[in-house]
Design an enzyme around this catalytic site. Structure first.
Site, PDB file in Angstrom:
ATOM      1  CD  GLU A  36      55.633   9.063  23.808  1.00 40.86           C
ATOM      2  OE1 GLU A  36      54.878  10.038  23.728  1.00 40.86           O
ATOM      3  OE2 GLU A  36      55.356   8.046  24.464  1.00 40.86           O
ATOM      4  CE1 TYR A 112      54.155  12.836  27.388  1.00 44.10           C
ATOM      5  CE2 TYR A 112      54.331  13.171  25.017  1.00 44.10           C
ATOM      6  CZ  TYR A 112      54.019  12.368  26.102  1.00 44.10           C
ATOM      7  OH  TYR A 112      53.605  11.085  25.891  1.00 44.10           O
ATOM      8  CG  ASP A 130      49.992  11.734  28.198  1.00 43.02           C
ATOM      9  OD1 ASP A 130      49.777  11.745  29.438  1.00 43.02           O
ATOM     10  OD2 ASP A 130      49.484  10.899  27.438  1.00 43.02           O
TER      11      ASP A 130
END
Ligand code: SF4
Length: 319
Positions: A36, A112, A130
C-alpha cells in the site's frame, strides 16, 4: 441501491477477472502495508518488481526494523517520495497493530492506508477510498460535486459503508478497486463490459469524478555542483524533509555561467529544472559531503533526478 445483488455481481466478476497481484496472495499486515505504501503515487506495474525485491530483502517487519536507514532508502531508490520509505521503516519499529484505528496512528499511515491494511489483512469491514474506488462510487451514485472536499469524502464514505458486507469485506474492497482499475477506468469507462451497470446512475461517467480546481504548476530551479577528484565524485547527504538521508550532487547557492547538464523533473505541483555546473575540486569539503569513487556511486541511495544527472555527467566527461 440494493447492496446484496450489487455485491453478488461484483464478487462473481472479481472471481473471474481479478489480476494475480503478489500482495493479494498474503494476509500478512506487514506485506500489505509495504504494497500500500508503494502503491501511493506509483503504478501497479512498477510496484510489482519493487515489492518482490523488498519482500526478499526485508521479509518481515522485524527484518526491516533492524535494517540501516541507508539500506532502506537504497531499496526504495527509484520509487520517489522517500518519506514513504522512512515512515515504513519507523512503522516496522513500532509494530503493526490489528485494526484500522490503531494502524492510523503509525507514521505516514493515513485513513486510506489504515483501512486498506485492516480490510485486506484482518477482513475488517472498513470503507476503503482509494482513487479507483472513489471514481467507481462517484459514478455509481452520479455524484456531481467535487470528491476531494470534506462533503465529498463524507458522501463517498457513507455510500461505501452501505455497500460493505459484514463478511469478506477485504475481497469486496479489492473487487471494487479492481473494477476501477480494469473497467471503470478514468477516461473511457468500459460500461458495456461492466458487471454492475444495472446499478449505475452515471449519466456522463467520463466526466466524473469532479475535483476542486488544481493549484497552478510552479517552475523552480535547482543548481548543483559536479566536482571531481580523479575518479571520485563529490556527493552531499541531504538533511531536508523530502530527501533526508539520500545523497545528491552538492547544492550550488550562487550559480554563474552555463551548466554542464540540465534536466527537468516534476514533483508535486512543481516543475524543477536541475542545472549542474562543473567546478574544480574544493581544497576542503563541507560537513555532510563525501568523495565517492565513481564505481561505488550506485551503492549510495540517490533520488532519481540526481542519479540520472550523474549518469549523464559521467557519459559527458568520461566516455
Ligand atoms: S457502468 Fe460504467 S460508469 Fe458505471 S460503474 Fe460501470 S464502468 Fe463505471
Amino acid at each position: 441501491m440494493n447492496p446484496a445483488p450489487f455485491r453478488e455481481r461484483l464478487a462473481a466478476w472479481f472471481d473471474a477477472n481479478a489480476r494475480d497481484l503478489p500482495w493479494r496472495r498474503t494476509r500478512d499486515p506487514y506485506a500489505i502495508l509495504v504494497s500500500e505504501m508503494m502503491l501511493q503515487q506509483t503504478q501497479v506495474a512498477t510496484v510489482i518488481d519493487y515489492y518482490l525485491r523488498w519482500m526478499e530483502r526485508f521479509p518481515t517487519a522485524a527484518a526491516l526494523a533492524n535494517a540501516d536507514v541507508s539500506e532502506v532508502l537504497h531499496a526504495w531508490q527509484g520509487l520517489g517520495y522517500y518519506s514513504r520509505a522512512r515512515n515504513l521503516h519507523a512503522a516496522a519499529k513500532l509494530g503493526l497493530a490489528g485494526n484500522a484505528e490503531a494502524l492510523e496512528r503509525l507514521p505516514g499511515v493515513g485513513s486510506y492506508t489504515a483501512a486498506a491494511v485492516a480490510t485486506f489483512a484482518f477482513d475488517e469491514s472498513a470503507p476503503v477510498l482509494d482513487a479507483n474506488i472513489i471514481r467507481v462510487l462517484a459514478r455509481l451514485f452520479d455524484y456531481s460535486a467535487p470528491v476531494d472536499t470534506a462533503a465529498g469524502r463524507a458522501f463517498l464514505r457513507a455510500r461505501a459503508l452501505e455497500l460493505l458486507p459484514a463478511k469478506n469485506a477485504g475481497r469486496h474492497n479489492a473487487a471494487l478497486m479492481e473494477l476501477g482499475a480494469l473497467v471503470c477506468v478514468p477516461r473511457k469507462p468500459r460500461c458495456a463490459l461492466c458487471p454492475v451497470r444495472p446499478f449505475c446512475a452515471a449519466r456522463e461517467p467520463g466526466k466524473l469524478p469532479l475535483k476542486k480546481p488544481r493549484r497552478a504548476i510552479l517552475r523552480v530551479e535547482q543548481n548543483c555542483v559536479y566536482a571531481r577528484r580523479g575518479d571520485e565524485i563529490l556527493l552531499e547527504q541531504q538533511t531536508g524533509r523530502r530527501w533526508r538521508g539520500l545523497w545528491c550532487l552538492p547544492a550550488l547557492p550562487n550559480p554563474a555561467g552555463a551548466p554542464l547538464a540540465e534536466l527537468k523533473y516534476p514533483i508535486t505541483h512543481h516543475i524543477v529544472t536541475l542545472r549542474v555546473h562543473r567546478r574544480a575540486a574544493p581544497a576542503e569539503i563541507q560537513p555532510g559531503q563525501l568523495w565517492v569513487p565513481k564505481s561505488r556511486a550506485g551503492e549510495f541511495p540517490m533520488p532519481s533526478p540526481h542519479r540520472k544527472a550523474l549518469a549523464r555527467l559521467l557519459e559527458l566527461t568520461d566516455s
